[in-house]
Design an enzyme around this catalytic site. Structure first.
Site, mmCIF file in Angstrom:
data_model
loop_
_atom_site.group_PDB
_atom_site.id
_atom_site.type_symbol
_atom_site.label_atom_id
_atom_site.label_comp_id
_atom_site.label_asym_id
_atom_site.label_seq_id
_atom_site.Cartn_x
_atom_site.Cartn_y
_atom_site.Cartn_z
ATOM 1 N N ASP A 68 0.824 -1.224 0.000
ATOM 2 C CA ASP A 68 0.000 0.000 0.000
ATOM 3 C C ASP A 68 0.856 1.271 0.000
ATOM 4 O O ASP A 68 0.689 2.148 0.860
ATOM 5 C CB ASP A 68 -0.932 0.056 1.215
ATOM 6 N N GLU A 119 -11.477 -0.976 -3.034
ATOM 7 C CA GLU A 119 -10.825 -0.186 -1.978
ATOM 8 C C GLU A 119 -9.666 0.597 -2.577
ATOM 9 O O GLU A 119 -9.552 0.715 -3.796
ATOM 10 C CB GLU A 119 -10.374 -1.093 -0.822
#
Ligand code: NAG
Length: 312
Positions: free
Chosen positions: A35, A203
């Protein structure tokens, strides 16, 4: 001679077919991130923040060679414990913005499959471990909400701050934030994208402006399963930051639309968890992907000249 030309042409066509999706650009050093978000400071140095205990920090002077610098919270972040459900748990999917000589960092605390989640805000003038001001809670969710307060991303448009966020449940949301506190400036929440396929797996939202469009990037499907991960990067666009966003076929992102930007290819598995950065050589896509030895930083340039982002 004719044969040689024909043979070369065949090789060229064959090679082109094999190169349908380009691999990540060259990165070296410690690139074992998940991420990632990337910022560039006013000296031209690159900073990557990523998921981990205390939020991991890496830097690079050339966007190729990366060095691990430490963590944002070297003395722990006990204010996140009630959301991670553990002491000094991993903090997720940070989002950095560098401007006015400061780093602005949003990050999340949660646990897998839980809506007991929160987004926090921090600032630093150097980006270094221990230099960060804890600006505290931005927003949180519980099982009483229909969305999940993780994966924050800040976009500033005409001086107004907007935070996109969300994961599974009813998808990606947008809220206004105060430019002085970084906290929500209104209780109104706009839905930007949602899907019902694969348990609503959407997401890692990022909104990026190019030309006259805002592009909403998301990660579809499943992260965090090593080489079984199925994450893939999708996009839609809108002429307004708050939507409505549609994909390249005109399907609304609130109705499951999303054009594929980058999915599993060759030995690059499950690219996602992305961020975008406007650099001197154009827009840069930053993401993680999996190999059998972990998750790693991927960096590619994006070409928006057709009106839709293409990995180059
Ligand atoms: C917009 O996209 C074009 C074409 O890829 C690129 O040249 C330009 O730098 C981009 N601008 C921003 C702010 O990303």
């Amino acid at each position: 001679m004719c044969c040689i030309i024909l043979f070369s042409a065949l090789i060229f066509i064959f090679a082109s077919a094999c190169q349908a999706v380009v691999g990540p650009g060259k990165v070296t050093g410690d690139t074992a991130v998940h991420d990632p978000t990337m910022c560039k400071d006013n000296t031209g140095k690159y900073w990557v923040f990523s998921t981990g205990v205390g939020i991991e920090i890496r830097s690079s002077t050339d966007r190729i060679a990366f060095t691990r610098v430490g963590v944002v919270w070297p003395n722990g972040a006990p204010w996140t414990d009630q959301y991670t459900g553990t002491s000094n748990g991993a903090l997720w999917a940070p989002d950095c913005t560098y401007m006015n000589g400061q780093f602005y960092l949003y990050y999340a605390a949660s646990s897998f499959g839980s809506q007991n989640s929160a987004i926090f805000f921090a600032r630093s003038s150097t980006g270094l471990p221990g230099s960060w001001t804890n600006d505290g809670l931005v927003t949180s969710t519980s099982s009483n909400n229909n969305y999940n307060a993780i994966d924050p991303n800040l976009i500033i448009e005409n001086g107004l701050w907007y935070l996109s966020l969300g994961s599974f449940w009813t998808g990606i949301k947008l809220m206004s934030a105060s430019s002085s506190t970084g906290k929500p400036s209104s209780s109104s929440i706009t839905s930007l994208a949602q899907r019902s396929a694969n348990n609503g797996a959407i997401e890692a939202s990022v909104i990026y402006k190019n030309g006259s469009f805002f592009y909403l990037f998301t990660s579809w499907d499943n992260c965090c399963q090593g080489t079984s991960s199925t994450y893939n990067i999708r996009v839609g666009r809108s002429s307004s930051v708050a939507g409505p966003y549609v994909d390249q076929s005109g399907v609304a992102l609130t109705s499951g639309g999303g054009t594929l930007v980058l999915g599993t290819h060759d030995n690059i598995v499950g690219p996602g968890g992305q961020d975008l950065l406007a650099d001197n050589d154009g827009p840069i896509l930053v993401y993680h992907y999996y190999t059998s030895s972990g998750s790693f930083l991927g960096i590619n340039r994006l070409d928006f000249s057709s009106g839709w982002p293409v990995v180059v």
